[in-house]
Scaffold this motif. Structure first.
Motif, PDB file in Angstrom:
ATOM      1  N   GLU A 187       0.815  -1.209   0.000  1.00 36.79           N
ATOM      2  CA  GLU A 187       0.000   0.000   0.000  1.00 36.79           C
ATOM      3  C   GLU A 187       0.853   1.266   0.000  1.00 36.79           C
ATOM      4  N   LYS A 188       1.934   1.248   0.773  1.00 34.51           N
ATOM      5  CA  LYS A 188       2.793   2.428   0.842  1.00 34.51           C
ATOM      6  C   LYS A 188       3.516   2.670  -0.482  1.00 34.51           C
ATOM      7  N   THR A 189       3.901   1.589  -1.148  1.00 38.85           N
ATOM      8  CA  THR A 189       4.563   1.729  -2.451  1.00 38.85           C
ATOM      9  C   THR A 189       3.625   2.343  -3.475  1.00 38.85           C
ATOM     10  N   VAL A 190       2.403   1.801  -3.541  1.00 37.17           N
ATOM     11  CA  VAL A 190       1.404   2.330  -4.468  1.00 37.17           C
ATOM     12  C   VAL A 190       1.093   3.786  -4.145  1.00 37.17           C
ATOM     13  N   ALA A 191       0.865   4.069  -2.858  1.00 33.93           N
ATOM     14  CA  ALA A 191       0.507   5.428  -2.439  1.00 33.93           C
ATOM     15  C   ALA A 191       1.625   6.412  -2.768  1.00 33.93           C
ATOM     16  N   GLY A 192       2.874   6.001  -2.538  1.00 32.19           N
ATOM     17  CA  GLY A 192       3.995   6.895  -2.813  1.00 32.19           C
ATOM     18  C   GLY A 192       4.060   7.309  -4.272  1.00 32.19           C
ATOM     19  N   LEU A 193       3.856   6.347  -5.158  1.00 34.56           N
ATOM     20  CA  LEU A 193       3.867   6.657  -6.593  1.00 34.56           C
ATOM     21  C   LEU A 193       2.675   7.530  -6.978  1.00 34.56           C
ATOM     22  N   ALA A 194       1.507   7.237  -6.398  1.00 31.28           N
ATOM     23  CA  ALA A 194       0.313   8.023  -6.714  1.00 31.28           C
ATOM     24  C   ALA A 194       0.463   9.467  -6.258  1.00 31.28           C
ATOM     25  N   ILE A 195       1.053   9.656  -5.091  1.00 28.80           N
ATOM     26  CA  ILE A 195       1.287  11.014  -4.588  1.00 28.80           C
ATOM     27  C   ILE A 195       2.248  11.764  -5.513  1.00 28.80           C
ATOM     28  N   LYS A 196       3.282  11.060  -5.934  1.00 34.95           N
ATOM     29  CA  LYS A 196       4.260  11.676  -6.848  1.00 34.95           C
ATOM     30  C   LYS A 196       3.610  12.092  -8.153  1.00 34.95           C
TER      31      LYS A 196
END
Length: 289
Positions: A187-196
Motif C-alpha cells: 500500500e505504501k509503495t502504491v501510495a507513494g507513486l500516486a502522490i508523486k
C-alpha cells in the motif's frame, strides 16, 4: 424482481480478481451484482479469467452468464476497460486492442469531476511474481485445492447442522501479522507513486484485501483503495456522489435473475462481428493453459 429503471446508477465501478474458470469464483453473486447496476464505466481490474488454472473441461454456465452480462453492458453503452493481471497475463498480447466499448489495457486513469483516479492490478509490485513466478503459481494451485476441500468439509458440516467454515480465511489468520507487513509495504509503495503523480485516488486489486484508507508521506497524501475479490470478500468499488465507495455484496440488496436464462455456447455471447477476434483470443488462451 427489480426492473431496469430500479438499477443503481453509477459513474464508474471497479471489480477485480473474479477468477472465472475456477471452482472458487462466486459467479452467481457476481452476476446478481452486475445485473443490479448501470454504470458509465466498468473497470475489470485484473485476474478476471484465471488462465493459470484455466481448463477446457471447466467453465460452467453461471460463469459464462457473467461474461454475457458484461457484453450486454457494453452493448448498452458501458465503457469496459479490461486491465491485465498476473492470472490473465496471457491476454497481455492484446493490450491496446479496442473493440467497440471494450479496451484491453495495463492501466487506466479516469478523470471524473476533475479528480484523477489511477487504476492498475498491482502485480507489478509483487516480488514473488517477478522473481519466483513458479512459487506464485504453486500457491494458486494449492489455494484452488484448498477451496475444493473446503466445499467438501462444509457439505458434511451442513448435513449435521453445523456452522460453515472457511479454511482459507483461517489459514490467512495464522499468518495475519506477516500479511499485514506485506500489505502495508504494498500500500505504501502504491501510495507513494500516486502522490508523486498527483493522483487523488489510487486503486489496485491483486492482494484480495479490500480497503479504503488515506495514506500520507512527506510529499502529500492519496486515497488508496483495493477492490478486493469475488472469491471470498465479494467486493466492488463504486464512484457515486463524487467519491469512491467500497461495497460488500452481502451489504447490498441482491438482484434476482431468471435461472432459466441459459447460455449453451461461448459463441452465444458474441455478436457476429466480434467472433473472429474472440475466437483468436480463446485459442491463444487455451494454447497457454
Amino acid at each position: 424482481m427489480k426492473q431496469k429503471n430500479d438499477l443503481k446508477q453509477l459513474d464508474a465501478v471497479v471489480i477485480s480478481d473474479t477468477h472465472l474458470g475456477t471452482r472458487s469464483a462466486k459467479a452467481k453473486e457476481l452476476l446478481n451484482y452486475l445485473k443490479s447496476i448501470k454504470t458509465e464505466v466498468l473497470v475489470l481490474n485484473g485476474d478476471i479469467i484465471d488462465i493459470w488454472q484455466f481448463s477446457k473441461s471447466y467453465f460452467p454456465k453461471t460463469q459464462l452468464k457473467v461474461v454475457r452480462q458484461i457484453i450486454k453492458m457494453m452493448e448498452a453503452g458501458t465503457q469496459v476497460h479490461y486491465v491485465i493481471g498476473n492470472h490473465d497475463e496471457a491476454l497481455r498480447r492484446f493490450v491496446g486492442v479496442k473493440m467497440g466499448n471494450l479496451s484491453i489495457v495495463n492501466k487506466v486513469v479516469l478523470k471524473i469531476n476533475g479528480a484523477k483516479t489511477w487504476i492498475f492490478h498491482g502485480d507489478a509490485f509483487d516480488v514473488v511474481m517477478h522473481h519466483s513466478a513458479w512459487l506464485a503459481k504453486l500457491g494458486a494451485t494449492g489455494y484452488a485445492l484448498l477451496t475444493i476441500i473446503n466445499k467438501v468439509v462444509n457439505s458434511f458440516l451442513s448435513l449435521f447442522g453445523q456452522r460453515r467454515i472457511s479454511l482459507s480465511k483461517d489459514i490467512k489468520e495464522l499468518v495475519k501479522s506477516k500479511r499485514n507487513d506485506v500489505t502495508s509495504r504494498f500500500e505504501k509503495t502504491v501510495a507513494g507513486l500516486a502522490i508523486k503523480k498527483r493522483y487523488k485516488y489510487a486503486i489496485c486489486g491483486h492482494i484480495h484485501w479490500p480497503a479504503k484508507k488515506r495514506i500520507s508521506n512527506q510529499n502529500g497524501s492519496v486515497m488508496y483503495l483495493n477492490s478486493g475479490d469475488w472469491v471470498e470478500n465479494m467486493t466492488a468499488l463504486e464512484f457515486e456522489n463524487n467519491d469512491w465507495h467500497l461495497v460488500y455484496y452481502n451489504d447490498s440488496a441482491p438482484f434476482n435473475y431468471h435461472e432459466d436464462d441459459k447460455v449453451d455456447e461461448v459463441s452465444d455471447l458474441l455478436t457476429r462481428s466480434d467472433k473472429a477476434l474472440f475466437k483468436t483470443m480463446f485459442r491463444d488462451i487455451l494454447s497457454e493453459s
